[in-house]
Design an enzyme around this catalytic site. Structure first.
Site, PDB file in Angstrom:
ATOM      1  CG  ASN A   7      -1.737   5.509  -8.346  1.00 51.98           C
ATOM      2  OD1 ASN A   7      -1.022   6.069  -7.519  1.00 51.98           O
ATOM      3  ND2 ASN A   7      -2.072   4.232  -8.252  1.00 51.98           N
ATOM      4  NE  ARG A  94      -2.584   4.960  -3.727  1.00 52.15           N
ATOM      5  CZ  ARG A  94      -1.451   4.327  -3.520  1.00 52.15           C
ATOM      6  NH1 ARG A  94      -0.514   4.346  -4.441  1.00 52.15           N
ATOM      7  NH2 ARG A  94      -1.243   3.670  -2.406  1.00 52.15           N
ATOM      8  CG  HIS A 183      -2.191  -0.789  -0.290  1.00 48.07           C
ATOM      9  ND1 HIS A 183      -1.279  -1.425   0.508  1.00 48.07           N
ATOM     10  CD2 HIS A 183      -1.474  -0.107  -1.201  1.00 48.07           C
ATOM     11  CE1 HIS A 183      -0.047  -1.143   0.104  1.00 48.07           C
ATOM     12  NE2 HIS A 183      -0.145  -0.328  -0.938  1.00 48.07           N
ATOM     13  NE  ARG A 244       6.936   1.572   1.502  1.00 43.18           N
ATOM     14  CZ  ARG A 244       5.733   1.651   0.927  1.00 43.18           C
ATOM     15  NH1 ARG A 244       4.650   1.685   1.665  1.00 43.18           N
ATOM     16  NH2 ARG A 244       5.623   1.705  -0.383  1.00 43.18           N
ATOM     17  CD  GLU A 388      -4.440   0.715  -6.022  1.00 43.36           C
ATOM     18  OE1 GLU A 388      -3.626   0.415  -6.922  1.00 43.36           O
ATOM     19  OE2 GLU A 388      -4.088   1.075  -4.888  1.00 43.36           O
TER      20      GLU A 388
HETATM   21  C1  LIG Z   1       0.482   3.283   0.670  1.00 38.27           C
HETATM   22  C2  LIG Z   1       1.392   2.453  -0.155  1.00 38.27           C
HETATM   23  O1  LIG Z   1       2.168   1.683   0.354  1.00 38.27           O
HETATM   24  O2  LIG Z   1       1.308   2.584  -1.497  1.00 38.27           O
HETATM   25  P1  LIG Z   1       2.218   1.884  -2.617  1.00 38.27           P
HETATM   26  O3  LIG Z   1       1.929   0.437  -2.523  1.00 38.27           O
HETATM   27  O4  LIG Z   1       1.742   2.498  -3.908  1.00 38.27           O
HETATM   28  O5  LIG Z   1       3.633   2.211  -2.278  1.00 38.27           O
HETATM   29 MG   LIG Z   2       0.302   0.391  -5.689  1.00 38.89          MG
END
Ligand SMILES: CC(=O)OP(=O)(O)O
Ligand SMILES: [Mg+2]
Ligand SMILES: Nc1ncnc2c1ncn2[C@@H]1O[C@H](COP(=O)(O)OP(=O)(O)O)[C@@H](O)[C@H]1O
Length: 404
Positions: A7, A94, A183, A244, A388
């Site tokens: 991953n 992944r 996810h 984010r 995962e």
């Molecule tokens: C797609 C995504 O947000 O993955 P991660 O939670 O690993 O940043």
């Molecule tokens: Mg993650």
């Protein structure tokens, strides 16, 4: 069959070595983490089952070097778990964004790599790193078959009303601009496992899964299928995250771009890397830091926590309405599994939905699969640790079995 699961994140690689006899019969041989790739102080932590763990600090300039260290660790004379790399039957990866090209895991070939490359611009924090992992294995062990599992696959079952945006339709037709969701591997795994723990039939249950980690999303899983999810065209939508922004009025973004003379790319960088709890607090993207700061009275940290928790709760209500009912709410991911305060906030005052939270069971609880509601509660809540890597290993096993 020994399967290595990778991953790959932008600066880290999580891995597991799993011996799969069948999808139901498997044993974890080792797991580990390579961190600080490309920055000073690179480190690999290797944890073999029943053997001494290994930790090594060294410069790790790129993913190839990181994977080379993993190969050395898993074949190490003391802490290794296989005699040689020839024992690895397949590598499962992944991959975050599979667009609408993939509704299931697939064997890697040039065409698959091309598709993942095409999607780099839609998942800039994820797909490039995922690709680096695939290329590194190709370089170091070209004969090993590789399989990719996409975060987006599980959400390909969403109906158009969930994935079509209110934009001119030509952008969907020309550029496939729509909601994809992420996810998925985790949402499916924890919905299924949560149903088992709660004594529900996965094929009939209405489940809201909250995968709350550094990246975070909520999904509505109705009768075993994803029917809606909070992340969208890219992994930036929906919940507030580490760096984010999650949902924001698109008008606010064009307004800021105008005021600050920012290009589209600069805005994209800002909403991915400088927003979220980091953006609100100016302190950190790590929820542990935010909680500590809030406990010390930092007002911005308290505000960030409030926004963060509130959004999760809002999606639970929205998705209960979308499914016309609710049987189970599941919490998972680094924050979902380790932060009792998040779970308490989301599940409090939900008696009107039939959810009676058990705050005593929840208090201090970390990482252990547990029902979080009172025995008489009609709607259940549960903490389920995600895995995962196990799902990826299972898919890899199924695909590679068929190659024989
Ligand atoms: C797609 C995504 O947000 O993955 P991660 O939670 O690993 O940043
Ligand atoms: Mg993650
Ligand atoms: N005890 C804790 N309380 C709150 N948050 C925690 C705790 N332990 C870990 N976390 C958070 O989990 C997040 C990482 O989750 P994880 O699912 O590993 O993320 P990702 O896979 O997206 O990198 C970090 O923000 C970290 O602060």
């Amino acid at each position: 069959m020994v399967i290595l699961v990778l991953n790959c994140g932008s600066s880290s690689i999580k891995y597991q070595v799993i011996d799969m006899v069948s999808p139901r019969e498997n044993s974890l041989l080792a797991k580990g983490l390579v961190e600080r790739i490309g920055i000073e102080g690179g480190i690999i932590t290797h944890k073999p089952t029943g053997k001494p763990r290994l930790e090594l600090t060294t410069d790790i300039p790129n993913h190839t070097k990181g994977i080379d260290l993993i190969f050395k660790a898993i074949t190490d004379s003391e802490s290794g778990v296989i005699a040689s790399l020839d024992d690895i039957r397949a590598v499962g990866h992944r991959v975050a964004h599979g667009g609408d090209f993939f509704d299931r895991s697939v064997l890697v070939d040039d065409e698959v790599i091309n598709r993942i490359e095409q999607l780099v611009e839609l998942a800039p924090l994820h797909n490039p790193a995922n690709l680096k992992g695939i290329y590194a294995v190709k370089e170091l062990c070209p004969a090993i078959p590789q399989v990719v599992c996409f975060d987006t696959s599980f959400h390909q079952s969403m109906p158009p009303r969930s994935y079509i945006y209110g934009l001119p339709y030509k952008y969907y037709e020309q550029y496939r601009v729509r909601r994809y969701g992420f996810h998925g591997t985790s949402h499916k795994f924890v919905a299924q496992k949560g149903c088992e723990l709660a004594g529900l039939d996965f094929a009939k249950a209405k489940v809201v899964t909250c995968h709350i980690g550094n990246g975070a999303s909520v999904a509505a899983v109705d009768g075993g299928r994803s029917i809606d999810t909070s992340m969208g065209f890219t992994p930036v939508d929906g919940l507030l995250m580490g760096t984010r922004c999650g949902e924001v009025d698109p008008g606010a973004l064009t307004y800021i771009a105008d005021k600050e003379h920012m290009t589209g790319n600069e805005v994209w960088g800002m909403i991915n890397k400088q927003a979220g709890v980091l953006g609100i607090t100016g302190l950190s993207s790590d929820m542990r830091d935010i909680e500590n700061a809030a406990a010390e009275g930092n007002e911005r940290a308290k505000l960030a926590l409030d926004v963060y928790y509130y959004r999760v709760k809002k999606y639970v209500g929205a998705y209960a309405a979308a499914m016309g009912g609710l049987d189970l709410v599941v919490f998972t991911g680094g924050v979902g599994e380790n932060d009792p305060a998040l779970r308490e906030y989301v599940c409090s005052g939900m008696e009107f939905l039939g959810l009676e939270f058990d705050a005593d069971v929840n208090r201090g609880l970390r990482g252990k699969d547990t029902i979080l509601t009172k025995p008489a509660s009609r709607v259940k809540a549960a903490l389920i640790a995600t895995n995962e890597e196990l799902v990826i290993a299972t898919d890899t096993f199924d695909i590679v079995e068929k190659l024989r």
